[in-house]
Design an enzyme around this catalytic site. Structure first.
Site, PDB file in Angstrom:
ATOM      1  N   CYS A  35       2.798  -8.711   3.195  1.00 59.12           N
ATOM      2  CA  CYS A  35       4.135  -9.136   2.783  1.00 59.12           C
ATOM      3  C   CYS A  35       4.218 -10.655   2.943  1.00 59.12           C
ATOM      4  O   CYS A  35       3.207 -11.339   2.881  1.00 59.12           O
ATOM      5  CB  CYS A  35       5.231  -8.393   3.533  1.00 59.12           C
ATOM      6  SG  CYS A  35       5.387  -8.791   5.289  1.00 59.12           S
ATOM      7  N   ARG A  41       7.957  -5.872   6.793  1.00 61.70           N
ATOM      8  CA  ARG A  41       7.477  -4.801   5.928  1.00 61.70           C
ATOM      9  C   ARG A  41       6.003  -4.465   6.120  1.00 61.70           C
ATOM     10  O   ARG A  41       5.642  -3.293   6.326  1.00 61.70           O
ATOM     11  CB  ARG A  41       7.743  -5.170   4.460  1.00 61.70           C
ATOM     12  CG  ARG A  41       9.208  -5.190   4.075  1.00 61.70           C
ATOM     13  CD  ARG A  41       9.416  -5.827   2.703  1.00 61.70           C
ATOM     14  NE  ARG A  41       9.162  -7.259   2.724  1.00 61.70           N
ATOM     15  CZ  ARG A  41       9.191  -8.044   1.656  1.00 61.70           C
ATOM     16  NH1 ARG A  41       9.421  -7.489   0.449  1.00 61.70           N
ATOM     17  NH2 ARG A  41       8.987  -9.340   1.751  1.00 61.70           N
ATOM     18  N   ASP A 148      -7.530  18.130  -5.878  1.00 56.77           N
ATOM     19  CA  ASP A 148      -8.821  18.364  -6.529  1.00 56.77           C
ATOM     20  C   ASP A 148      -9.212  17.200  -7.429  1.00 56.77           C
ATOM     21  O   ASP A 148     -10.395  16.825  -7.492  1.00 56.77           O
ATOM     22  CB  ASP A 148      -8.784  19.655  -7.354  1.00 56.77           C
ATOM     23  CG  ASP A 148      -8.864  20.907  -6.487  1.00 56.77           C
ATOM     24  OD1 ASP A 148      -9.276  20.792  -5.311  1.00 56.77           O
ATOM     25  OD2 ASP A 148      -8.515  21.991  -6.988  1.00 56.77           O
TER      26      ASP A 148
END
Length: 222
Positions: A35, A41, A148
């Site tokens: 950030c 953050r 998958d």
């Protein structure tokens, strides 16, 4: 070093070479969060990912494009991180550091908190373009992939954790355009020096994205 000094050095033994290869193979997959100041953050993302991936052998660290070097996380950021599952000691120990090209180059997946940081990263180190996203962008794109599909998409990377994480980044990047979004939906709002409501909003944007990152990283490395 002179040629004579080089020639005087003993050659590496086969066992030494084997240990060096093993050390390289054992290098953990690395995630970097970024950030601006590296006190709100990106350290929140860092400590949340560290906690959620603590048993997966993933290294998570952070940096700031204009870091307030050596500053702690803000009190509000620490409290929110711990509330959402981060380790309190880890959160308190954080100290801001400046983003460097070296940090970028050693990271297998780079998660910026906003588009401005993503742009800064790519300008600093163009080679990391294909493994750089905003965290919300990465989560939005990753959500289009089943477990998958992730497993199959990283299979060719072999057993090396870093290579598998980079393969995941390429796989997620190929999903761009699959899920349209408004540009600002890829940013986590900056709460620095703003109200508690803004901190709460920032966390509400970040925490679900981190959860999706955890999901696909676990699948990719599993």
């Amino acid at each position: 070093m002179t040629d004579a000094a080089r020639s005087a050095r003993p050659p590496l033994r086969r066992a030494d070479l084997r240990r060096m290869r093993e050390a390289l193979d054992a290098a953990p997959a690395t995630i970097l969060t970024v950030c601006t100041g590296n006190i709100c953050r990106s350290p929140m993302a860092q400590v949340l990912l560290r906690a959620s991936l603590s048993d997966a052998g993933v290294r998570v660290h952070s940096g700031g494009t204009h870091a307030l070097v050596d500053h702690e996380m803000t009190e509000q950021a620490q409290q929110l991180a711990v509330t959402h599952g981060a380790n309190a000691t880890d959160s308190a120990a954080h100290r801001a550091r400046l983003l460097t090209e070296a940090l970028l180059n050693e990271s297998d997946l780079i998660l910026a908190m906003a588009r401005e940081h993503r742009s800064h990263i790519v300008q600093m180190a163009p080679a990391v373009l294909h493994r750089t996203f905003t965290v919300r962008e990465f989560a939005r794109l990753a959500a289009t992939l089943s477990d998958d599909e992730v497993r199959n998409g990283v299979a060719e990377a072999g057993s090396d954790a870093g290579a598998r994480l980079q393969a995941l980044a390429r796989l997620v990047g190929r999903q761009r355009g699959m899920v349209p979004a408004q540009p600002d939906e890829d940013d986590v709002i900056d709460p620095y020096r703003r109200s508690q409501n803004t901190y709460d909003l920032s966390a509400s944007q970040l925490v679900p994205a981190v959860a999706e990152v955890e999901r696909v990283v676990r699948v990719a490395l599993g």
